[in-house]
Design a protein around this motif. Structure first.
Motif, short mmCIF file in Angstrom:
data_model
loop_
_atom_site.label_atom_id
_atom_site.label_comp_id
_atom_site.label_asym_id
_atom_site.label_seq_id
_atom_site.Cartn_x
_atom_site.Cartn_y
_atom_site.Cartn_z
N UNK A 1 0.82 -1.22 0.00
CA UNK A 1 0.00 0.00 0.00
C UNK A 1 0.85 1.25 0.00
N UNK A 2 2.06 1.14 0.53
CA UNK A 2 2.98 2.29 0.52
C UNK A 2 3.67 2.44 -0.84
N UNK A 3 3.45 1.48 -1.75
CA UNK A 3 4.06 1.61 -3.07
C UNK A 3 5.26 0.70 -3.29
N UNK A 4 5.58 -0.16 -2.30
CA UNK A 4 6.68 -1.10 -2.50
C UNK A 4 6.24 -2.15 -3.53
N UNK A 5 7.16 -2.53 -4.41
CA UNK A 5 6.83 -3.52 -5.43
C UNK A 5 7.14 -4.91 -4.89
N UNK A 6 6.10 -5.70 -4.68
CA UNK A 6 6.26 -7.02 -4.08
C UNK A 6 6.35 -8.07 -5.20
N UNK A 7 7.40 -8.88 -5.17
CA UNK A 7 7.60 -9.92 -6.18
C UNK A 7 7.77 -11.26 -5.49
N UNK A 8 7.42 -12.32 -6.19
CA UNK A 8 7.70 -13.67 -5.68
C UNK A 8 8.80 -14.29 -6.51
N UNK A 9 9.67 -15.05 -5.83
CA UNK A 9 10.71 -15.76 -6.53
C UNK A 9 10.89 -17.09 -5.80
N UNK A 10 10.34 -18.17 -6.35
CA UNK A 10 10.43 -19.43 -5.63
C UNK A 10 10.53 -20.60 -6.58
N UNK A 11 11.09 -21.68 -6.07
CA UNK A 11 11.19 -22.92 -6.85
C UNK A 11 9.97 -23.77 -6.55
N UNK B 1 -0.84 3.76 -6.57
CA UNK B 1 -1.08 3.31 -7.93
C UNK B 1 0.05 2.49 -8.50
N UNK B 2 1.20 2.51 -7.82
CA UNK B 2 2.41 2.09 -8.49
C UNK B 2 2.40 0.65 -9.00
N UNK B 3 1.98 -0.29 -8.16
CA UNK B 3 1.98 -1.68 -8.61
C UNK B 3 1.08 -1.81 -9.83
N UNK B 4 -0.05 -1.12 -9.77
CA UNK B 4 -0.97 -1.12 -10.89
C UNK B 4 -0.26 -0.65 -12.17
N UNK B 5 0.55 0.40 -12.03
CA UNK B 5 1.24 0.94 -13.20
C UNK B 5 2.28 -0.02 -13.76
N UNK B 6 3.00 -0.67 -12.86
CA UNK B 6 4.00 -1.62 -13.34
C UNK B 6 3.33 -2.83 -14.00
#
Lengths: 76, 571
Positions: free
Chosen positions: B259-269, B374-379
């Motif tokens: 919600x603060x605009x951090x871009x959350x990604x997953x990286x897993x096997x 909005x940032x995650x939405x934009x990416x």
């Protein structure tokens, strides 16, 4: 212990440890003022895991006395 | 961060100082007690975090006088100890009558008010909350605590916006009173705090200082099994994983970061379908599919995956934090991608939420600009655009289909927060990389010398918001481009050329001067002004290249006919 003491004094007073010998005293090093003396005490206490009392803190004014006090403290 | 002994810190610091990295900021420490050790400890940890700063220690107990003489660019840290507002106040307070107590309070407030007014235009001021430690620690407040409470309330209400109050109680709680204070030094030399305290204080304040220099974290990359939940979906099955309270606490913090605009990604096997199933249908999950901007669920090594995330988001690795439960993966990332901050999930799961709080603090930034949500939405939209791009033969063809539309606005006070954020966070397309705080921008906008042109970009996929900025200094017949930057979200669409065309038109000057200042990150724009027809007038390697443009020679980019331009005029 002597080597480590020289290393610590060298770091605190920003001189090469080889400058420090058994005759080094507070007046010999430009940076050895009351502020840096406090830094020296903090560095020694942390490095050797000991604690000086107030009287000892004030007495640590030359290399020989510091070494002597350290040896006493660390042994006991 | 590694735990070096104090003398090792001094040794390392002396070495690093000798390397002579250019300082990004000057930090001035003002205090009414002795805090010299803070300067070297903070200096060390800042350099370790690639934020070399220049330190100046104010005169002992001269906060008011020193505050008057500072340059606006300096960042200030204030240690104003109630215990030493007058000699022996920590015991005098015990027996003061109500009138005397009030008199002391008034005196302190008056002094603080003078400092507020001296420093209200300062880039940033960090002031510690007042406290009664270690002299009064009872469960019922005594006169000292009541004095301190009143002062803290007053401070919160009265301090200017550029003052940030630092709460010390958390630090005292973590290291304990005995390890935070050294009364031997307080009684003999007016030095109150220990090395341990300064160490913790430094690590806590670094993200705040980093935020002022553009050194901010933007991306959180999470493993899945035993990181988002307990258990392994490939072995235990998607319905057998455990999402117990600590995992829920961790996930809540991750969503808060989103919600603060951090871009959350997953990286897993894992098998991607398994992870998708958990994200979409496990009712205990707080983190949902929509919070995640990119997923790398495959059997490639994590270094490759992290590099590909950096590539797709077009962001530098130093803005990444990686979290995994496996020491193998953590070490692999640490060795190959040392710029990435890698954290390992603690073995004791009860300690996990505290670690996550610590990680969250690394994402600190100052603004609360509405754009961030909005940032995650934009990416995400960017990812869709990239997909669309693959089916076109030329980039121009593709751009033509986007329905690009830019809006240029001039000197809008409501954009100050976003403008400051852009200067602080933009690294790649940034010609001079000058960092400004909101206070800086407000000050400059109120002066007659500077004009601010912002750029907003829209297309049929979405609205990127304010993503470009030019700060122009006006001088007689010439204009000087103080800052020119574009967020990487809108690069590759040729908007920079049209933006320049419009700025040159709006400036309406005969001559425009500009500068390129190289950094580690802005090589991509090293020839930007050359491409526009600016003439190099000197090029000292270390300070940058100065340019001048005779506007009569400027070639407008009329062939870029697929970008609609609107100018938002002042009424």
């Amino acid at each position: 212990m002597e080597e480590q003491l020289k290393e610590i004094m060298g770091a605190v007073f920003n001189v090469d440890p080889s400058v420090i010998d058994e005759n080094t005293a507070a007046g010999d090093l430009e940076k050895w003022d009351s502020l840096h003396h406090m830094n020296l005490v903090a560095a020694l206490e942390e490095a050797f895991d000991i604690e000086f009392d107030e009287e000892e803190m004030l007495s640590l004014m030359n290399y020989k006395l510091i070494l002597l006090t350290l040896q006493e403290k660390v042994q006991s | 961060m590694e735990q070096l002994k104090y003398f090792q810190i001094i040794q390392e610091l002396n070495k690093m100082k000798a390397e002579g990295d250019k300082p990004l900021l000057t930090i001035r420490i003002l205090s009414n007690i002795i805090v010299n050790q803070l300067a070297e400890i903070l200096d060390f940890y800042l350099r370790k975090s690639n934020i070399p700063c220049n330190f100046v220690i104010g005169n002992y107990d001269n906060i008011i006088q020193d505050a008057e003489t500072l340059s606006r660019e300096e960042v200030v840290i204030i240690f104003w100890e109630v215990a030493n507002i007058t000699d022996g106040f920590h015991y005098l307070i015990k027996n003061l009558g109500a009138e005397q107590r009030l008199a002391y309070q008034e005196k302190l407030k008056n002094e603080l008010s003078i400092v507020f007014s001296s420093l209200k235009n300062q880039k940033k001021v960090f002031i510690n909350s007042f406290h009664a430690r270690p002299f009064e620690n009872g469960i019922m407040p005594g006169p000292y605590s009541l004095f301190v409470d009143e002062m803290n309330n007053w401070l919160s209400i009265t301090a200017p916006d550029n003052f940030i109050k630092i709460e010390l109680d958390g630090i005292f709680a973590l290291s304990g009173l005995e390890r935070s204070f050294d009364l031997r030094n307080f009684f003999s030399s007016k030095a109150l705090y220990t090395i341990d305290f300064f160490r913790l204080y430094s690590t806590r304040i670094i993200p705040l200082i980093g935020a002022l220099t553009g050194n901010v974290k933007k991306v959180l990359i999470l493993d899945c099994d035993n990181t988002l939940w307990g258990g392994i979906i490939g072995e235990d099955g998607t319905d057998k994983i455990s999402i117990s309270t600590p995992y829920k606490m961790v996930q809540s913090i991750v969503v808060q970061l989103y919600k603060k605009g951090v871009l959350v990604c997953l990286c897993s096997k894992n098998n991607p379908d398994d992870v998708q199933e958990v994200l979409e249908s496990n009712g205990h999950m707080i983190l949902k599919d929509q919070h995640i901007v990119l997923k790398k669920i495959n059997w490639d090594d994590k270094v490759t995956n992290i590099l590909s995330i950096a590539d797709e988001l077009n962001l530098g690795l130093s803005s990444f934090i990686f979290l995994d439960d496996s020491s193998f993966e953590i070490n692999l990332v640490k060795q190959n991608l040392p710029q990435v901050s890698a954290y390992q999930v603690p073995e004791k799961i009860t300690e996990y939420p505290a670690l996550m709080e610590e990680i969250a603090a690394q994402f600190f930034h100052f603004d609360n600009s509405a754009d961030d949500g909005l940032k995650t939405e934009q990416y995400r939209i960017q990812a869709q655009r990239n997909e669309a791009m693959k089916s076109f033969h030329s980039v121009e063809d593709y751009l033509r289909t986007l329905g690009l539309h830019i809006i240029i606005a001039k000197n809008k006070p409501e954009q100050i927060s976003r403008i400051a954020q852009l200067t602080q966070k933009t690294n790649q397309f940034n010609l001079t990389t000058k960092r400004y705080s909101e206070q800086d921008i407000e000050f400059m906008m109120n002066s007659d010398t500077f004009d601010f042109y912002t750029l907003s970009v829209k297309d049929r996929f979405g609205d990127s918001g304010i993503t470009g900025l030019a700060i122009i200094e006006k001088k007689d017949n010439a204009a000087i481009i103080d800052t020119l930057l574009l967020s990487c979200r809108v690069l590759g669409r040729n908007v920079e050329w049209v933006f320049m065309d419009e700025i040159i038109r709006l400036l309406n000057k005969k001559q425009v001067n500009a500068q390129f200042i190289p950094t580690h990150k802005n090589i991509q724009v090293s020839n930007f002004y050359d491409q526009l027809g600016f003439i190099r007038i000197n090029s000292a390697e270390d300070v940058g290249v100065n340019y001048s443009l005779n506007v009569a020679d400027y070639k407008y980019h009329t062939h870029i006919d697929y970008i609609k331009v609107d100018i938002w005029k002042n009424n």
